[in-house]
Write an enzyme that holds these catalytic residues in place. Structure first.
Site, PDB file in Angstrom:
ATOM      1  N   SER A 125       0.805  -1.224   0.000  1.00 37.16           N
ATOM      2  CA  SER A 125       0.000   0.000   0.000  1.00 37.16           C
ATOM      3  C   SER A 125       0.840   1.278   0.000  1.00 37.16           C
ATOM      4  O   SER A 125       0.320   2.350  -0.303  1.00 37.16           O
ATOM      5  CB  SER A 125      -0.933   0.014   1.210  1.00 37.16           C
TER       6      SER A 125
ATOM      7  N   LYS B  85       0.822   4.494   6.954  1.00 31.47           N
ATOM      8  CA  LYS B  85       0.339   5.301   5.828  1.00 31.47           C
ATOM      9  C   LYS B  85       0.978   6.678   5.910  1.00 31.47           C
ATOM     10  O   LYS B  85       1.682   7.007   6.854  1.00 31.47           O
ATOM     11  CB  LYS B  85      -1.191   5.461   5.881  1.00 31.47           C
TER      12      LYS B  85
END
Length: 278
Positions: free
Chosen positions: A42, A119
């Site tokens: 990701s 993230k």
């Protein structure tokens, strides 16, 4: 008799040594740095599957999320920070540390599952965040984008989970080249980093997310292959993340392995050792 006492004494000393080693390691991990392996794609190409890094827990101060987790699925052990420091979970604020900055790469506890996620911090409290045709808008202004060519990788199982990449150039066969469009995104505070695009996805166009007080909005750099704040918690996403759930900031890759085991030395990526993160 003396030999037995000596043997027992040796065992006791070994147990004491192991005990204090674990205590010291636990204190070090709780207060300073937490090891973290990258399990998914990701955050490509900033972070690759198999990258190993230490999360700086001092960056944002301490909350219950700073306490260690012990998860050994094979034998059913699943202890999270709330099991060790649950008494601290509902307290407001954090001890020491500074404010997170837009563009930081952050490890945080998922608000629902309690699992660690990593993230990029995009939205600060009070920000308005929206995606329009794949372009990030912050406070109604599009971010700067510069084409950076193609990110290419081999279509093959990656990491311990054997995950295969998604490709912008269609369904390619095993061993073929998997491509994604690459661009450099510059945030309003001047932080620049690469992002990847696979194709048109539902999250390329969203409504406006207004970040609440004491919460943050996170997005993965591999925009079309990231479960992040664009997706609500009720649908399995991350949603907004509370300040108390921040674990720390990732600054540098220490080690990296492209294989399913770190023991497979022929898969080590020496060019990523001690690599600073942007």
């Amino acid at each position: 008799m003396a030999e037995n006492q000596g043997f027992i004494g040796s065992i006791v000393e070994t147990v004491k040594t192991v005990f204090w080693a674990l205590v010291i390691a636990g204190i070090f991990r709780t207060l300073f740095f937490q090891p973290f392996w990258i399990p998914s794609g990701s955050m490509k190409d900033t972070l690759l599957i198999g990258d190993f890094l230490f999360v700086n827990k001092m960056a944002y101060g301490y909350s219950y999320a700073s306490c260690p987790a012990i998860r050994i699925e094979r034998i059913g052990i699943d202890l999270g920070p709330d099991d060790f420091c649950g008494w601290f979970e509902d307290r407001d604020g954090r001890l020491f540390g500074s404010e997170p900055e837009r563009g930081d790469i952050v490890v945080f506890r998922h608000p629902v599952t309690g699992r660690d996620f990593i993230k990029r911090l995009i939205g600060l409290p009070g920000d308005r965040i929206q995606m329009k045709d794949g372009l990030l808008h912050i406070n109604d202004t599009p971010v700067e984008i510069e084409d950076a060519g193609i990110f290419a990788e081999v279509m093959a199982p990656q990491g311990p989970l054997g995950l295969r990449p998604q490709c912008a150039n269609g369904a390619v066969g095993e061993g073929a080249t998997c491509e994604k469009e690459k661009a450099i995104e510059t945030l309003p505070n001047g932080v620049s980093h690469s992002i990847l695009n696979i194709g048109r996805r539902s999250a390329d166009n969203t409504g406006v997310f207004t970040v609440p007080a004491d919460q943050f909005f996170f997005v993965g750099d591999n925009r079309d292959n990231s479960t992040d704040s664009r997706f609500p918690q009720a649908a399995g996403g991350v949603g907004f993340v509370d300040r108390k759930d921040l674990v720390g900031r990732a600054d540098r890759v220490m080690f990296s392995s492209a294989g399913r085991s770190m023991l497979a030395f022929w898969t080590w990526r020496s060019d990523r050792y001690f690599k600073a993160l942007e």
